[in-house]
Design an enzyme around this catalytic site. Structure first.
Site, mmCIF file in Angstrom:
data_model
loop_
_atom_site.group_PDB
_atom_site.id
_atom_site.type_symbol
_atom_site.label_atom_id
_atom_site.label_comp_id
_atom_site.label_asym_id
_atom_site.label_seq_id
_atom_site.Cartn_x
_atom_site.Cartn_y
_atom_site.Cartn_z
ATOM 1 N N ASN A 184 30.188 32.112 16.860
ATOM 2 C CA ASN A 184 29.205 32.953 17.541
ATOM 3 C C ASN A 184 29.607 33.313 18.963
ATOM 4 O OD1 ASN A 184 26.316 33.938 18.216
ATOM 5 N ND2 ASN A 184 26.657 32.279 19.677
ATOM 6 N N TYR B 209 35.184 45.263 23.759
ATOM 7 C CA TYR B 209 34.224 44.550 22.911
ATOM 8 C C TYR B 209 34.166 45.179 21.524
ATOM 9 C CZ TYR B 209 29.754 42.514 21.412
ATOM 10 O OH TYR B 209 28.762 41.860 20.719
ATOM 11 N N LYS C 258 35.182 43.265 18.056
ATOM 12 C CA LYS C 258 34.280 43.082 16.926
ATOM 13 C C LYS C 258 34.820 43.726 15.656
ATOM 14 C CE LYS C 258 31.383 40.470 18.969
ATOM 15 N NZ LYS C 258 31.342 39.040 18.595
ATOM 16 N N THR D 128 16.597 38.115 23.125
ATOM 17 C CA THR D 128 17.020 36.810 23.628
ATOM 18 C C THR D 128 16.493 36.653 25.054
ATOM 19 O OG1 THR D 128 19.071 37.634 24.618
ATOM 20 C CG2 THR D 128 19.169 36.963 22.284
#
Length: 250
Positions: A90, A157, A161, A192
């Site tokens: 994660n 990023y 991914k 979050t």
């Protein structure tokens, strides 16, 4: 609620955010959970929230980008529990936002790549042998909705991914007959504590990018991870499951 009784799960980047939600869910389902991160204080706070007695939660400070850190962590888990059954890769960082490739700092590029790609590679490199020694299990790698779609301004990023999906598929094929299933999920924006600190207008914009008109909860992400780790998904490997409220269908 005992689907993972007598099972040991390692979740990286789990002191807060999505990782914390996954750790909380697996603990609720009976697993012994090892959470890792770089912030010792945040890790200990997470342990207190998930299991104040500390009976089935153990925090280990480590950096996924450091190979020796990951190797040592897996060794510690085997020494303490005698087994490792599940890995959830994660941990990840997004790096600067809204920066075109030609202006992107090289240092930030390397940090994103080392954390998001190399970190996932380290996780599988050192955890797969331990899971095999434990009789098999499963791995879930966290990609993102931009693991299959381009997003301007966060090219490193996005590239990372995408790469997580390649690692997932290759590893799934390598282990398909060995007793380890390896899958990836692609969350959209998730509610979050860090997201909650952003301006309301930013949060509204994030929610609006999903056709469902809202962000995911941490529980919704954790539910999918738990399914992919469990025997309920016993014929699923090498898959990518978007958990993005329809983002990648647009």
């Amino acid at each position: 609620m005992d689907k993972f009784n007598h099972r040991v799960a390692l979740i990286t980047g789990a002191s807060t955010g999505v990782g914390f939600g996954i750790a909380k869910k697996l603990h609720l389902l009976g697993a012994s959970v090892v959470i890792t991160g770089r912030n010792e204080t945040a890790l200990q706070q997470a342990v207190q929230e998930i299991d104040p007695a500390g009976n089935r939660v153990w925090a280990i400070r480590m950096d996924v980008a450091n190979a020796q850190d990951f190797k040592t962590t897996v060794e510690k888990i085997e020494q303490k529990y005698g087994a490792l059954h599940y890995l959830v890769n994660n941990a990840g960082i997004t790096g600067p936002h809204g920066v075109n490739i030609e202006d992107y700092p090289l240092e930030a590029w390397h940090e994103v790549i080392e954390t998001d790609i190399t970190g996932a590679f380290h996780g599988m490199k050192y955890s797969i042998p331990a899971i095999l020694r434990s009789g098999g299990g499963a791995i879930v790698n966290l990609s993102a909705c931009n693991g299959v779609a381009g997003i301007a301004g966060i090219a490193p990023y996005t590239a990372a991914k995408h790469a997580v999906l390649g690692l997932t598929r290759s590893a799934a094929l390598e282990n398909a007959q060995k007793g380890i299933r390896i899958n990836a999920i692609g969350p959209g924006y998730v509610e979050t504590p860090n997201i909650a600190m952003l301006p309301q207008e930013t949060q509204k914009w994030m929610a609006s990018t999903h056709p469902m008109g809202r962000m995911a909860t941490r529980e919704e992400i954790a539910n999918v991870v738990a399914f992919l780790l469990s025997d309920d998904s016993s014929f699923i490997t090498g898959a990518f499951i978007p958990v993005d409220g329809g983002y990648t269908t647009q």
